[in-house]
Design a protein around this motif. Structure first.
Motif, PDB file in Angstrom:
ATOM      1  N   PHE A  40       0.778  -1.161  -0.045  1.00 30.38           N
ATOM      2  CA  PHE A  40      -0.106   0.037  -0.127  1.00 30.38           C
ATOM      3  C   PHE A  40       0.985   1.157   0.095  1.00 30.38           C
ATOM      4  CE2 PHE A  40       0.876  -1.124   4.472  1.00 30.38           C
ATOM      5  CZ  PHE A  40       1.070   0.097   4.916  1.00 30.38           C
ATOM      6  N   GLU A  41       0.340   2.510  -0.246  1.00 30.12           N
ATOM      7  CA  GLU A  41       0.912   3.685  -0.129  1.00 30.12           C
ATOM      8  C   GLU A  41       0.932   4.296   0.873  1.00 30.12           C
ATOM      9  OE1 GLU A  41       2.785   6.851  -3.083  1.00 30.12           O
ATOM     10  OE2 GLU A  41       2.054   4.789  -3.290  1.00 30.12           O
ATOM     11  N   PRO A  42       2.199   4.523   1.492  1.00 29.33           N
ATOM     12  CA  PRO A  42       2.417   5.536   2.900  1.00 29.33           C
ATOM     13  C   PRO A  42       1.759   6.821   2.421  1.00 29.33           C
ATOM     14  CG  PRO A  42       4.293   4.251   2.357  1.00 29.33           C
ATOM     15  CD  PRO A  42       3.527   4.239   1.034  1.00 29.33           C
ATOM     16  N   THR A  43       0.783   7.293   3.435  1.00 28.88           N
ATOM     17  CA  THR A  43       0.241   8.618   3.374  1.00 28.88           C
ATOM     18  C   THR A  43       0.365   9.296   4.640  1.00 28.88           C
ATOM     19  OG1 THR A  43      -1.861   7.772   4.284  1.00 28.88           O
ATOM     20  CG2 THR A  43      -1.297   7.570   1.640  1.00 28.88           C
ATOM     21  N   PRO A  44       0.074  10.481   4.782  1.00 27.88           N
ATOM     22  CA  PRO A  44      -0.018  11.197   6.026  1.00 27.88           C
ATOM     23  C   PRO A  44      -1.040  10.498   7.042  1.00 27.88           C
ATOM     24  CG  PRO A  44       0.117  12.914   4.457  1.00 27.88           C
ATOM     25  CD  PRO A  44      -0.055  11.601   3.673  1.00 27.88           C
ATOM     26  N   ASP A  45      -1.818  10.088   6.637  1.00 30.34           N
ATOM     27  CA  ASP A  45      -3.068   9.383   7.377  1.00 30.34           C
ATOM     28  C   ASP A  45      -2.504   7.972   8.132  1.00 30.34           C
ATOM     29  OD1 ASP A  45      -4.734  11.498   6.731  1.00 30.34           O
ATOM     30  OD2 ASP A  45      -5.587  10.272   4.919  1.00 30.34           O
ATOM     31  N   ASN A  46      -1.687   7.377   7.529  1.00 28.92           N
ATOM     32  CA  ASN A  46      -1.123   5.881   8.058  1.00 28.92           C
ATOM     33  C   ASN A  46       0.246   5.893   8.224  1.00 28.92           C
ATOM     34  OD1 ASN A  46       0.353   5.559   5.565  1.00 28.92           O
ATOM     35  ND2 ASN A  46      -1.657   4.469   4.669  1.00 28.92           N
ATOM     36  N   THR A  47       1.165   6.925   8.310  1.00 30.27           N
ATOM     37  CA  THR A  47       2.446   6.731   8.390  1.00 30.27           C
ATOM     38  C   THR A  47       3.086   8.067   8.982  1.00 30.27           C
ATOM     39  OG1 THR A  47       2.617   5.169   6.432  1.00 30.27           O
ATOM     40  CG2 THR A  47       4.665   6.216   7.232  1.00 30.27           C
ATOM     41  N   HIS A  48       4.228   7.918   9.834  1.00 28.72           N
ATOM     42  CA  HIS A  48       5.134   8.761  10.361  1.00 28.72           C
ATOM     43  C   HIS A  48       6.606   8.574   9.545  1.00 28.72           C
ATOM     44  CE1 HIS A  48       2.944  10.917  14.074  1.00 28.72           C
ATOM     45  NE2 HIS A  48       1.975  10.371  13.278  1.00 28.72           N
ATOM     46  N   ILE A  49       7.111   9.835   9.450  1.00 28.60           N
ATOM     47  CA  ILE A  49       8.466   9.591   8.962  1.00 28.60           C
ATOM     48  C   ILE A  49       9.525  10.266   9.758  1.00 28.60           C
ATOM     49  CG2 ILE A  49       9.692  10.268   6.684  1.00 28.60           C
ATOM     50  CD1 ILE A  49       7.066   8.784   6.334  1.00 28.60           C
ATOM     51  N   PHE A  50      10.525   9.678   9.931  1.00 29.75           N
ATOM     52  CA  PHE A  50      11.737  10.233  10.856  1.00 29.75           C
ATOM     53  C   PHE A  50      12.806  10.383   9.922  1.00 29.75           C
ATOM     54  CE2 PHE A  50       9.092   8.445  13.977  1.00 29.75           C
ATOM     55  CZ  PHE A  50       9.422   8.981  15.143  1.00 29.75           C
ATOM     56  N   LEU A  51      13.563  11.446  10.052  1.00 26.81           N
ATOM     57  CA  LEU A  51      14.658  12.005   9.397  1.00 26.81           C
ATOM     58  C   LEU A  51      15.901  12.392  10.262  1.00 26.81           C
ATOM     59  CD1 LEU A  51      12.818  14.744   7.009  1.00 26.81           C
ATOM     60  CD2 LEU A  51      13.144  12.372   6.477  1.00 26.81           C
ATOM     61  N   CYS A  52      17.082  11.656   9.796  1.00 27.87           N
ATOM     62  CA  CYS A  52      18.352  11.862  10.505  1.00 27.87           C
ATOM     63  C   CYS A  52      19.435  11.707   9.486  1.00 27.87           C
ATOM     64  CB  CYS A  52      18.496  10.875  11.625  1.00 27.87           C
ATOM     65  SG  CYS A  52      19.667  11.510  12.785  1.00 27.87           S
ATOM     66  N   GLY A  53      20.286  12.796   9.546  1.00 28.27           N
ATOM     67  CA  GLY A  53      21.378  12.587   8.900  1.00 28.27           C
ATOM     68  C   GLY A  53      21.839  14.109   8.157  1.00 28.27           C
ATOM     69  N   ASN A  54      22.363  13.868   6.808  1.00 28.61           N
ATOM     70  CA  ASN A  54      22.804  15.171   6.369  1.00 28.61           C
ATOM     71  C   ASN A  54      21.924  15.912   5.958  1.00 28.61           C
ATOM     72  OD1 ASN A  54      23.335  16.503   3.638  1.00 28.61           O
ATOM     73  ND2 ASN A  54      25.061  15.329   3.654  1.00 28.61           N
ATOM     74  N   PRO A  55      22.075  17.217   6.227  1.00 28.89           N
ATOM     75  CA  PRO A  55      21.239  18.543   6.151  1.00 28.89           C
ATOM     76  C   PRO A  55      20.499  18.732   4.898  1.00 28.89           C
ATOM     77  CG  PRO A  55      22.996  19.232   7.608  1.00 28.89           C
ATOM     78  CD  PRO A  55      23.448  17.858   6.856  1.00 28.89           C
ATOM     79  N   SER A  56      21.369  18.388   3.846  1.00 28.21           N
ATOM     80  CA  SER A  56      20.812  18.573   2.308  1.00 28.21           C
ATOM     81  C   SER A  56      19.635  17.631   2.196  1.00 28.21           C
ATOM     82  CB  SER A  56      21.894  18.180   1.328  1.00 28.21           C
ATOM     83  OG  SER A  56      21.514  18.418   0.276  1.00 28.21           O
ATOM     84  N   MET A  57      19.854  16.173   2.597  1.00 31.13           N
ATOM     85  CA  MET A  57      18.902  15.248   2.655  1.00 31.13           C
ATOM     86  C   MET A  57      17.576  15.700   3.499  1.00 31.13           C
ATOM     87  SD  MET A  57      17.177  12.745   4.572  1.00 31.13           S
ATOM     88  CE  MET A  57      18.174  12.279   5.722  1.00 31.13           C
ATOM     89  N   ILE A  58      17.835  16.256   4.547  1.00 29.83           N
ATOM     90  CA  ILE A  58      16.574  16.532   5.554  1.00 29.83           C
ATOM     91  C   ILE A  58      15.710  17.615   4.782  1.00 29.83           C
ATOM     92  CG2 ILE A  58      15.832  17.554   7.617  1.00 29.83           C
ATOM     93  CD1 ILE A  58      18.214  15.882   8.786  1.00 29.83           C
ATOM     94  N   GLU A  59      16.591  18.778   4.317  1.00 26.36           N
ATOM     95  CA  GLU A  59      15.959  19.895   3.678  1.00 26.36           C
ATOM     96  C   GLU A  59      15.028  19.270   2.698  1.00 26.36           C
ATOM     97  OE1 GLU A  59      15.248  22.878   5.063  1.00 26.36           O
ATOM     98  OE2 GLU A  59      16.650  22.009   6.680  1.00 26.36           O
ATOM     99  N   THR A  60      15.580  18.600   1.556  1.00 26.67           N
ATOM    100  CA  THR A  60      15.011  17.943   0.322  1.00 26.67           C
ATOM    101  C   THR A  60      13.772  17.082   0.801  1.00 26.67           C
ATOM    102  OG1 THR A  60      17.113  17.809  -0.595  1.00 26.67           O
ATOM    103  CG2 THR A  60      15.371  16.557  -1.557  1.00 26.67           C
ATOM    104  N   MET A  61      13.745  16.261   1.774  1.00 22.03           N
ATOM    105  CA  MET A  61      12.834  15.326   2.138  1.00 22.03           C
ATOM    106  C   MET A  61      11.644  16.123   2.760  1.00 22.03           C
ATOM    107  SD  MET A  61      13.094  12.285   1.463  1.00 22.03           S
ATOM    108  CE  MET A  61      11.425  11.792   2.175  1.00 22.03           C
ATOM    109  N   LEU A  62      12.050  17.273   3.549  1.00 18.96           N
ATOM    110  CA  LEU A  62      10.804  17.950   4.122  1.00 18.96           C
ATOM    111  C   LEU A  62       9.899  18.681   3.101  1.00 18.96           C
ATOM    112  CD1 LEU A  62      12.961  19.761   7.334  1.00 18.96           C
ATOM    113  CD2 LEU A  62      10.959  18.330   7.430  1.00 18.96           C
ATOM    114  N   GLN A  63      10.630  19.141   2.095  1.00 17.88           N
ATOM    115  CA  GLN A  63      10.095  19.740   0.830  1.00 17.88           C
ATOM    116  C   GLN A  63       9.129  18.581   0.299  1.00 17.88           C
ATOM    117  OE1 GLN A  63       9.664  23.156   0.140  1.00 17.88           O
ATOM    118  NE2 GLN A  63       7.917  22.289  -0.959  1.00 17.88           N
TER     119      GLN A  63
END
Length: 287
Positions: A240-263
């Motif tokens: 199934f597709e992860p969505t804001p209704d069913n999934t939480h996301i954790f981000l840790c590591g390179n700031p560039s990756m984090i900023e990209t993923m946040l957007q």
């Protein structure tokens, strides 16, 4: 957004004076690859503190401790009697409390990491008597799936989470998306592959960004770790597709990756979690 640099100075100041003796022993040291180290530390004469999986603590060595031979020389010599302290995520489970494990990368020009790489099994270090941090699973509702995205040693807090919480009877889905330059930089790869075989609801997706530099052809995912998300690589194993209704996301590591993923995640309707505003994105920066 929580950053270790925002609070580590406060944590260090709350500890005992720098004159305190080195209070812990290195019981295991494994070099994953040049510049990557897994280290286990045991307190000497005191008990490990309670901590939640995902939190971090502080390691220290005096300025007199030798540096690793491949590190850079310091421009300004450190005070040999003063402890150099830095925060590191705990990679071990929070349950047995037999030792604390750390996944450390060496910054050649750094103050502490080159000294940690020079220690040997049986050497002494300084270990904080407390752990801290809000980058934990406690903020995730029990019925939500969890995706743990990291680069490099940002994997450390996730290892603690998985070792503490993951079971073969897991009701919700967990996934680790881990990015590194080379296959030999994918720390804990064997353990994560084993966990994925043991737990049908755990998915491990590693990716390397420099496959052309591999000594043996790499047959796994190629590119940056965020590509695993945008290419919907979880949909197949999860079903199934992860969505804001069913999934939480954790981000840790390179700031560039984090900023990209946040957007990317914001465009998909995810919101960053704060104390005042609950959301589905949990972030820790430690650069």
């Amino acid at each position: 957004m929580q950053t270790r640099s925002d609070v580590v100075d406060r944590v260090v100041k709350e500890e005992a004076p720098v004159s305190e003796k080195l209070n812990a022993v290195v019981t295991q040291k494994t070099e994953v690859s040049p510049g990557l180290l897994i280290m286990r530390v045991v307190p000497d004469g005191w008990d490990l503190p309670e901590f939640a999986a995902g939190q971090y603590t502080v390691l220290g060595l005096p300025g007199s401790a030798p540096r690793h031979v491949v590190s850079d020389e310091e421009d300004t010599p450190r005070d040999p009697a003063r402890l150099i302290k830095r925060a590191y995520s705990i990679a071990s489970s929070s349950l047995p409390k037999e030792f604390m494990e750390f996944y450390i990368s060496m910054l050649p020009s750094g103050a502490l990491s080159p000294r940690l790489f020079a220690v040997k099994q049986g050497d002494r270090v300084w270990l904080s008597r407390k752990a801290t941090g809000l980058f934990t699973l406690e903020q995730v509702p029990a019925e939500r799936n969890v995706v743990l995205i990291s680069t490099g040693t940002g994997l450390a807090p996730y290892m603690s989470m998985l070792r503490t919480r993951l079971t073969s009877e897991q009701m919700v889905h967990f996934a680790v998306l881990h990015g590194a330059r080379h296959s030999w930089d994918l720390g804990y790869r064997s353990e994560l592959m084993t966990l994925s075989r043991m737990s049908p609801k755990f998915t491990y997706l590693p990716s390397i960004s420099r496959p052309g530099e591999e000594t043996i052809a790499w047959g796994g995912e190629k590119g940056y770790v965020q590509d695993l998300w945008t290419d919907r690589r979880l949909t197949g194993p999860w079903g199934f597709e992860p969505t804001p209704d069913n999934t939480h996301i954790f981000l840790c590591g390179n700031p560039s990756m984090i900023e990209t993923m946040l957007q990317i995640l914001a465009d998909e309707g995810y919101e960053e979690h704060t104390r005042r505003t609950p959301g589905q994105i949990h972030v820790e920066k430690y650069w």
